[in-house]
Design a protein around this motif. Structure first.
Motif, PDB file in Angstrom:
ATOM      1  N   TYR A   1      31.072  36.903  56.574  1.00 35.04           N
ATOM      2  CA  TYR A   1      30.476  35.769  55.569  1.00 35.04           C
ATOM      3  C   TYR A   1      29.419  36.174  54.781  1.00 35.04           C
ATOM      4  O   TYR A   1      28.556  36.701  55.306  1.00 35.04           O
ATOM      5  N   GLY A   2      29.489  35.891  53.506  1.00 36.42           N
ATOM      6  CA  GLY A   2      28.190  36.169  52.734  1.00 36.42           C
ATOM      7  C   GLY A   2      27.264  35.057  52.602  1.00 36.42           C
ATOM      8  O   GLY A   2      27.005  34.419  51.527  1.00 36.42           O
TER       9      GLY A   2
ATOM     10  N   PHE B   1      31.522  32.293  48.349  1.00 38.10           N
ATOM     11  CA  PHE B   1      32.433  31.129  48.155  1.00 38.10           C
ATOM     12  C   PHE B   1      31.133  30.176  47.464  1.00 38.10           C
ATOM     13  O   PHE B   1      29.886  30.325  47.574  1.00 38.10           O
ATOM     14  N   THR B   2      31.673  28.966  47.005  1.00 36.78           N
ATOM     15  CA  THR B   2      30.786  27.885  46.438  1.00 36.78           C
ATOM     16  C   THR B   2      30.825  26.742  47.432  1.00 36.78           C
ATOM     17  O   THR B   2      30.037  25.760  47.116  1.00 36.78           O
TER      18      THR B   2
ATOM     19  N   PHE C   1      28.733  30.373  39.142  1.00 32.83           N
ATOM     20  CA  PHE C   1      28.832  30.941  40.487  1.00 32.83           C
ATOM     21  C   PHE C   1      30.210  30.995  41.174  1.00 32.83           C
ATOM     22  O   PHE C   1      30.378  32.107  41.860  1.00 32.83           O
ATOM     23  N   ALA C   2      31.395  30.397  40.689  1.00 28.33           N
ATOM     24  CA  ALA C   2      32.528  30.475  41.266  1.00 28.33           C
ATOM     25  C   ALA C   2      33.057  31.878  40.635  1.00 28.33           C
ATOM     26  O   ALA C   2      33.701  32.700  41.327  1.00 28.33           O
TER      27      ALA C   2
ATOM     28  N   LEU D   1      35.659  38.972  48.981  1.00 28.63           N
ATOM     29  CA  LEU D   1      37.049  38.603  49.079  1.00 28.63           C
ATOM     30  C   LEU D   1      36.671  36.947  49.305  1.00 28.63           C
ATOM     31  O   LEU D   1      36.161  36.495  50.114  1.00 28.63           O
ATOM     32  N   PRO D   2      37.116  36.325  47.830  1.00 30.17           N
ATOM     33  CA  PRO D   2      36.585  34.885  47.752  1.00 30.17           C
ATOM     34  C   PRO D   2      37.444  33.686  48.276  1.00 30.17           C
ATOM     35  O   PRO D   2      38.460  34.104  48.620  1.00 30.17           O
ATOM     36  N   LEU D   3      36.570  32.842  48.513  1.00 29.12           N
ATOM     37  CA  LEU D   3      37.174  31.565  49.244  1.00 29.12           C
ATOM     38  C   LEU D   3      36.886  30.514  48.291  1.00 29.12           C
ATOM     39  O   LEU D   3      36.031  29.913  47.353  1.00 29.12           O
ATOM     40  N   ILE D   4      38.174  29.596  48.422  1.00 26.39           N
ATOM     41  CA  ILE D   4      38.071  28.294  47.677  1.00 26.39           C
ATOM     42  C   ILE D   4      38.621  27.340  48.978  1.00 26.39           C
ATOM     43  O   ILE D   4      39.292  27.367  49.844  1.00 26.39           O
ATOM     44  N   TYR D   5      37.715  26.212  49.045  1.00 27.54           N
ATOM     45  CA  TYR D   5      37.765  25.134  50.075  1.00 27.54           C
ATOM     46  C   TYR D   5      38.983  24.066  49.363  1.00 27.54           C
ATOM     47  O   TYR D   5      38.920  23.761  48.228  1.00 27.54           O
TER      48      TYR D   5
END
Length: 452
Positions: A247-248, A288-289, A313-314, A324-328
């Motif tokens: 996690y970032g 992530f945002t 920020f996205a 490695l990006p995340l979308i919730y």
């Protein structure tokens, strides 16, 4: 000493020896960071909250969203825990996913084991990878191991089972017991072999001993060599233990400060300094945002990055170094409210106002190797670095230039750097000729992304 204690001691020594042999040293740390399945290099993650995703809250109901998510460009589906939830000391009406009652069963709230297998199969047919949440640190308050293996648990001085923080619906596991290691690993292997998932997101992974993860991941790779392991942790040793990404949290905390106007854009550089100085070279971070914790408890992203503030920020989370990006769940709508943790609280999908925005970003990640997790990164100097954050990514002769206005005021800045050439303005939909020292005009919280 009893036979059982002798067995514990022998197994513990074996695990310690195994851990020592597997521990990377300073010379091979690059291997630790570079050892990841090829499919994550230009990929992305989408977190699925099954309970809240549809009115039904089931695996079958979620299946209808697979084609839409595929069209948006989603590649890795991370499902929050799908195991049954403990009833003893349950919080709220439905309880927390993270209070596991049985590690090798399916939460009946979501459907059956066959329903889950069908969902995984359909996701695989569409090209998705599937990972599930794994809670190794603790169980629920009536987990079946409490009766069958009470020595798997940490006990307080009065003999009752311990739990951390205010997590009164959970019970802490005792990783000094080596037999627990085998039982936990076997449970994880069950999901790999029985349901063909592709890996795990491991809850509070930094609170579980490194020796366990080293042993565990080595064993899981024997079952699935290209397994993807994501750690909810922001500590360097987690990569040495074998996780592919972590996690970032530090980067996200700094993003929130900049979004609130409490710090300048320069603060973000300290996160990359931490990455360079503390973590193994090339360590992959999930940025992530929002996620289930931040949304439920801290009002992300609808208050932490409200309205137009969200977009730059996205973009950052999708294009930053080693990301490695995340979308919730629901961010593509966007669903502008907290999603309850212990009760039914259905996400409303209707407008999908951010879908095109995310599709553009996810498509760019897939098409341009300059956004691969191991692509080069260079920070660029602007005439106002307090407000504007600019950088370039590069790999295999391809480049991506990112210019972000991380302030509530319009900005006109010049940027220095080696980015001359004709490039596609990704969100502008046209080609432009870029030159070193070029001037960029950005709206409040504006952004520009160029691909070439």
């Amino acid at each position: 000493m009893t036979i059982q204690k002798l067995l514990y001691a022998a197994t513990a020594l074996s695990l310690m020896w195994s851990s020592c042999k597997e521990m990377p040293n300073a010379e091979n740390k690059q291997d630790a960071a570079g050892n990841f399945p090829a499919y994550i290099a230009q990929s992305n993650i989408y977190e699925v909250n099954v309970r809240q995703y549809t009115p039904e809250g089931t695996f079958k109901a979620f299946e209808a969203h697979l084609p839409r998510l595929k069209e948006m460009g989603v590649e890795i589906l991370w499902f929050m825990p799908i195991t049954p939830i403990s009833e003893v000391d349950r919080k709220g009406k439905l309880g927390s996913y993270y209070a596991v009652q049985d590690y090798t069963a399916v939460n009946p709230e979501f459907g059956t084991l066959e329903d889950w297998k069908n969902l995984v199969n359909k996701a695989h047919e569409l090209g998705f990878k599937v990972i599930t949440d794994w809670v190794a640190n603790h169980t629920g308050a009536d987990n079946r191991w409490i009766k069958s293996n009470p020595d798997f648990f940490v006990k307080k001085a009065d003999g009752t089972l311990a739990y951390a923080f205010d997590w009164s619906d959970t019970r802490d596991l005792n990783f000094e017991n080596p037999l627990l290691h085998d039982s936990m690993i076997n449970a994880m292997k069950y999901w790999l072999t029985e349901t063909k998932i592709d890996g795990f997101r491991c809850d509070v992974a930094g609170e579980v001993p490194r020796s366990f993860w080293q042993h565990c991941i080595a064993e899981l790779k024997k079952v699935k060599p290209d397994i993807f392991m994501l750690a909810e942790a922001d500590v360097a040793w987690i990569h040495d233990a074998g996780f592919n990404a972590s996690y970032g949290w530090d980067g996200f905390a700094k993003m929130k400060k900049v979004a609130r106007g409490e710090a300048s854009a320069k603060l973000l550089d300290t996160s990359l300094m931490k990455l360079e100085e503390t973590f193994v070279p090339g360590a992959i971070k999930m940025y992530f945002t929002s996620n289930h914790d931040e949304n439920s408890w801290n009002k992300a992203d609808y208050e932490t990055m409200p309205g137009a503030v969200h977009a730059p920020f996205a973009v950052l989370s999708q294009t930053w170094k080693n990301t490695l990006p995340l979308i919730y769940s629901g961010q593509e709508e966007p669903f502008l409210d907290s999603i309850s943790f212990f009760y039914k609280d259905t996400i409303t999908f209707a407008k999908f106002e951010r879908s095109a925005f995310y599709k553009t970003l996810l498509g760019l990640r897939k098409s341009n190797p300059a956004l691969a997790v191991d692509a080069a990164y260079k920070k660029l100097v602007s005439s106002n670095d307090d407000a504007v954050y600019a950088y370039i990514r590069e790999k295999n002769g391809r480049k991506v230039l990112v210019v972000l206005n991380l302030s509530a005021n319009p900005q006109t800045v010049t940027i220095k750097g080696e980015f001359s050439g004709e490039a596609d303005n990704v969100f502008g939909g046209k080609k432009e000729k870029l030159t070193d020292g070029q001037q960029f005009a950005l709206a409040p919280w504006g952004y520009a992304v160029y691909s070439y």
